[in-house]
Design a protein around this motif. Structure first.
Motif, PDB file in Angstrom:
ATOM      1  N   GLY A 165     -19.457  45.738 107.079  1.00 32.82           N
ATOM      2  CA  GLY A 165     -18.995  44.413 107.468  1.00 32.82           C
ATOM      3  C   GLY A 165     -20.054  43.518 108.056  1.00 32.82           C
ATOM      4  O   GLY A 165     -19.754  42.377 108.439  1.00 32.82           O
ATOM      5  N   GLN A 166     -21.299  43.961 108.114  1.00 29.88           N
ATOM      6  CA  GLN A 166     -22.335  43.191 108.825  1.00 29.88           C
ATOM      7  C   GLN A 166     -22.643  41.853 108.148  1.00 29.88           C
ATOM      8  O   GLN A 166     -22.918  40.855 108.834  1.00 29.88           O
ATOM      9  CB  GLN A 166     -23.614  44.015 108.977  1.00 29.88           C
ATOM     10  N   ILE A 167     -22.585  41.801 106.838  1.00 31.62           N
ATOM     11  CA  ILE A 167     -22.942  40.564 106.145  1.00 31.62           C
ATOM     12  C   ILE A 167     -21.927  39.460 106.444  1.00 31.62           C
ATOM     13  O   ILE A 167     -22.296  38.323 106.763  1.00 31.62           O
ATOM     14  CB  ILE A 167     -23.057  40.791 104.627  1.00 31.62           C
ATOM     15  N   ALA A 168     -20.653  39.793 106.370  1.00 35.74           N
ATOM     16  CA  ALA A 168     -19.609  38.792 106.617  1.00 35.74           C
ATOM     17  C   ALA A 168     -19.676  38.268 108.046  1.00 35.74           C
ATOM     18  O   ALA A 168     -19.555  37.063 108.284  1.00 35.74           O
ATOM     19  CB  ALA A 168     -18.233  39.389 106.337  1.00 35.74           C
ATOM     20  N   ALA A 223     -28.852  61.667  97.425  1.00 38.71           N
ATOM     21  CA  ALA A 223     -28.295  62.253  96.202  1.00 38.71           C
ATOM     22  C   ALA A 223     -27.310  61.329  95.494  1.00 38.71           C
ATOM     23  O   ALA A 223     -26.925  61.603  94.354  1.00 38.71           O
ATOM     24  CB  ALA A 223     -27.597  63.578  96.536  1.00 38.71           C
ATOM     25  N   ASN A 224     -26.902  60.235  96.151  1.00 35.99           N
ATOM     26  CA  ASN A 224     -25.796  59.417  95.637  1.00 35.99           C
ATOM     27  C   ASN A 224     -26.291  58.130  94.987  1.00 35.99           C
ATOM     28  O   ASN A 224     -26.748  57.214  95.673  1.00 35.99           O
ATOM     29  CB  ASN A 224     -24.822  59.085  96.771  1.00 35.99           C
ATOM     30  N   ARG A 225     -26.139  58.067  93.672  1.00 33.37           N
ATOM     31  CA  ARG A 225     -26.545  56.889  92.910  1.00 33.37           C
ATOM     32  C   ARG A 225     -25.438  55.843  92.877  1.00 33.37           C
ATOM     33  O   ARG A 225     -25.664  54.665  93.166  1.00 33.37           O
ATOM     34  CB  ARG A 225     -26.927  57.312  91.494  1.00 33.37           C
ATOM     35  N   ARG A 226     -24.221  56.244  92.554  1.00 35.14           N
ATOM     36  CA  ARG A 226     -23.118  55.288  92.437  1.00 35.14           C
ATOM     37  C   ARG A 226     -22.811  54.624  93.774  1.00 35.14           C
ATOM     38  O   ARG A 226     -22.390  53.468  93.820  1.00 35.14           O
ATOM     39  CB  ARG A 226     -21.857  55.982  91.897  1.00 35.14           C
ATOM     40  N   GLU A 227     -23.030  55.348  94.863  1.00 34.53           N
ATOM     41  CA  GLU A 227     -22.761  54.780  96.187  1.00 34.53           C
ATOM     42  C   GLU A 227     -23.632  53.559  96.450  1.00 34.53           C
ATOM     43  O   GLU A 227     -23.198  52.599  97.092  1.00 34.53           O
ATOM     44  CB  GLU A 227     -22.983  55.839  97.270  1.00 34.53           C
ATOM     45  N   GLY A 228     -24.859  53.585  95.958  1.00 33.38           N
ATOM     46  CA  GLY A 228     -25.736  52.431  96.138  1.00 33.38           C
ATOM     47  C   GLY A 228     -25.164  51.192  95.484  1.00 33.38           C
ATOM     48  O   GLY A 228     -25.232  50.089  96.041  1.00 33.38           O
ATOM     49  N   LEU A 229     -24.579  51.366  94.320  1.00 30.05           N
ATOM     50  CA  LEU A 229     -23.960  50.243  93.622  1.00 30.05           C
ATOM     51  C   LEU A 229     -22.717  49.762  94.364  1.00 30.05           C
ATOM     52  O   LEU A 229     -22.483  48.561  94.509  1.00 30.05           O
ATOM     53  CB  LEU A 229     -23.595  50.676  92.201  1.00 30.05           C
ATOM     54  N   ARG A 230     -21.937  50.709  94.864  1.00 29.19           N
ATOM     55  CA  ARG A 230     -20.708  50.343  95.593  1.00 29.19           C
ATOM     56  C   ARG A 230     -21.038  49.555  96.858  1.00 29.19           C
ATOM     57  O   ARG A 230     -20.393  48.543  97.169  1.00 29.19           O
ATOM     58  CB  ARG A 230     -19.920  51.613  95.938  1.00 29.19           C
ATOM     59  N   GLU A 231     -22.043  49.992  97.600  1.00 28.25           N
ATOM     60  CA  GLU A 231     -22.431  49.290  98.821  1.00 28.25           C
ATOM     61  C   GLU A 231     -22.950  47.880  98.495  1.00 28.25           C
ATOM     62  O   GLU A 231     -22.703  46.920  99.230  1.00 28.25           O
ATOM     63  CB  GLU A 231     -23.508  50.081  99.567  1.00 28.25           C
ATOM     64  N   THR A 232     -23.656  47.749  97.395  1.00 28.69           N
ATOM     65  CA  THR A 232     -24.161  46.446  96.983  1.00 28.69           C
ATOM     66  C   THR A 232     -23.013  45.493  96.649  1.00 28.69           C
ATOM     67  O   THR A 232     -23.033  44.316  97.043  1.00 28.69           O
ATOM     68  CB  THR A 232     -25.088  46.600  95.768  1.00 28.69           C
ATOM     69  N   LEU A 233     -22.024  45.984  95.936  1.00 26.80           N
ATOM     70  CA  LEU A 233     -20.880  45.149  95.576  1.00 26.80           C
ATOM     71  C   LEU A 233     -20.145  44.652  96.823  1.00 26.80           C
ATOM     72  O   LEU A 233     -19.678  43.509  96.862  1.00 26.80           O
ATOM     73  CB  LEU A 233     -19.930  45.929  94.670  1.00 26.80           C
ATOM     74  N   LEU A 234     -20.074  45.482  97.849  1.00 30.62           N
ATOM     75  CA  LEU A 234     -19.441  45.066  99.099  1.00 30.62           C
ATOM     76  C   LEU A 234     -20.228  43.932  99.751  1.00 30.62           C
ATOM     77  O   LEU A 234     -19.645  42.948 100.228  1.00 30.62           O
ATOM     78  CB  LEU A 234     -19.328  46.262 100.052  1.00 30.62           C
ATOM     79  N   LEU A 240     -22.247  41.814  98.282  1.00 28.23           N
ATOM     80  CA  LEU A 240     -22.108  40.615  97.457  1.00 28.23           C
ATOM     81  C   LEU A 240     -20.787  39.913  97.742  1.00 28.23           C
ATOM     82  O   LEU A 240     -20.730  38.682  97.851  1.00 28.23           O
ATOM     83  CB  LEU A 240     -22.199  40.982  95.972  1.00 28.23           C
ATOM     84  N   ALA A 241     -19.735  40.689  97.898  1.00 31.22           N
ATOM     85  CA  ALA A 241     -18.424  40.110  98.184  1.00 31.22           C
ATOM     86  C   ALA A 241     -18.401  39.424  99.551  1.00 31.22           C
ATOM     87  O   ALA A 241     -17.640  38.469  99.764  1.00 31.22           O
ATOM     88  CB  ALA A 241     -17.350  41.189  98.119  1.00 31.22           C
ATOM     89  N   GLU A 242     -19.249  39.905 100.484  1.00 28.52           N
ATOM     90  CA  GLU A 242     -19.293  39.334 101.829  1.00 28.52           C
ATOM     91  C   GLU A 242     -20.212  38.125 101.927  1.00 28.52           C
ATOM     92  O   GLU A 242     -20.285  37.493 102.981  1.00 28.52           O
ATOM     93  CB  GLU A 242     -19.725  40.407 102.837  1.00 28.52           C
ATOM     94  N   GLY A 243     -20.947  37.814 100.865  1.00 28.27           N
ATOM     95  CA  GLY A 243     -21.750  36.595 100.875  1.00 28.27           C
ATOM     96  C   GLY A 243     -23.244  36.782 100.984  1.00 28.27           C
ATOM     97  O   GLY A 243     -23.955  35.839 101.380  1.00 28.27           O
ATOM     98  N   ALA A 244     -23.764  37.949 100.626  1.00 30.97           N
ATOM     99  CA  ALA A 244     -25.216  38.147 100.664  1.00 30.97           C
ATOM    100  C   ALA A 244     -25.906  37.197  99.698  1.00 30.97           C
ATOM    101  O   ALA A 244     -25.443  36.980  98.580  1.00 30.97           O
ATOM    102  CB  ALA A 244     -25.565  39.587 100.309  1.00 30.97           C
TER     103      ALA A 244
END
Length: 308
Positions: free
Chosen positions: A156-159, A210-221, A223-227
């Motif tokens: 939630g830091q970006i929002a 070890a987590n590749r998909r998690e990086g994408l998920r965190e990025t999408l969050l 982006l949704a918050e306004g980065a």
């Protein structure tokens, strides 16, 4: 012929230099874990910023090294604190000729070295940390930062930061989100650069390597918050994540070539095992090839001369 048909080109304007401004020193002090890099005073950081402009790189990312630390890192938003004074000094020296970015995280300012406020059990309290980030970001904007870069990986830091900046009238201050930041061993030399007080690790809030998909998920969050920009960190060992992020991001993508990446190449070059310049340029090219629009690198100024 190779130069004419190259598919990937790295330009000085897409490079950003991480730099350190420290309290309690009377001149630039070389960082032992990052040979060739320095902790700067508020005066010497001006000269470095002017050099950045002369070489044509795009920006500078400032980190503060305070002498006073406490449980919540209150020096982080002190107008007279070392990071805010460093921002002011750079803005005074170069104005708008260089993008001035500020690290928006508490780890350099807390006596426990973590990126946020702690609960009684010693774990980081995500929600209690968010208003501290907001206060820090607003103080950096007041000091003259064009861009803030929350690196603490709090949900939630970006929002929260966007709302705080907008409420204070800083609608033009951009947010560079550390979106896919991994709990990496390659951050080690950086901790010497900022005199880190950390004991333990940050696995509770940084991502599992070890987590590749998690990086994408965190990025999408984010982006949704306004980065305004999103980042992958580290760069060289996470090119798959960087490529994933670049594929879906509608905003510019940054990658941070971290201290361990720098230190390894410098050590190998010092031993005569590699061609230093070729390896540095190749490493930057690989990061751009994977999709980075902006590259944070300790070689930014030096490499800009070669790339021009």
């Amino acid at each position: 012929m190779r130069r004419m048909v190259a598919e990937t080109r790295v330009a000085p304007a897409q490079l950003m230099l991480p730099a350190f401004v420290a309290e309690g020193i009377d001149g630039p002090r070389e960082i032992t874990t990052l040979p060739g890099q320095y902790q700067h005073t508020t005066e010497s950081i001006k000269k470095l910023a002017e050099q950045c402009v002369e070489t044509g790189i795009g920006g500078i990312d400032l980190f503060g090294v305070p002498t006073r630390k406490d449980e919540i890192g209150s020096e982080a938003w002190n107008p007279e604190g070392i990071l805010n004074k460093g921002i002011e000094a750079v803005r005074d020296a170069v104005g708008d000729d260089l993008v001035i970015c500020a690290d928006t995280c508490l780890d350099e300012f807390t006596d426990h070295g973590h990126c946020g406020a702690l609960r009684p059990d010693g774990t980081v309290d995500n929600d209690a940390t968010l208003p501290l980030y907001a206060e820090m970001a607003v103080s950096q904007a007041r000091a003259g930062a064009h861009m803030v870069s929350p690196s603490g990986m709090m949900d939630g830091q970006i929002a929260v930061i966007r709302d705080a900046l907008d409420a204070e009238g800083f609608t033009d201050v951009s947010i560079l989100a550390y979106s896919a930041k991994y709990a990496s061993a390659f951050f080690g030399p950086f901790r010497g650069a900022v005199n880190s007080s950390l004991k333990g690790d940050r696995k509770a809030y940084q991502q599992d390597p070890a987590n590749r998909r998690e990086g994408l998920r965190e990025t999408l969050l984010d982006l949704a918050e306004g980065a305004d920009l999103v980042m992958v960190k580290p760069a060289s060992h996470y090119l798959d994540v960087l490529s994933d992020v670049a594929e879906i991001s509608q905003v510019p993508v940054a990658a941070y070539q971290v201290s361990g990446e720098y230190a390894m190449l410098e050590a190998a070059a010092a031993n005569g095992w590699i061609d230093r310049q070729r390896c540095i340029v190749e490493s930057l090219t690989s990061i751009a090839r994977a999709g980075a629009d902006v590259i944070l690198s300790y070689w930014a100024v030096e490499a800009a001369g070669w790339l021009r």
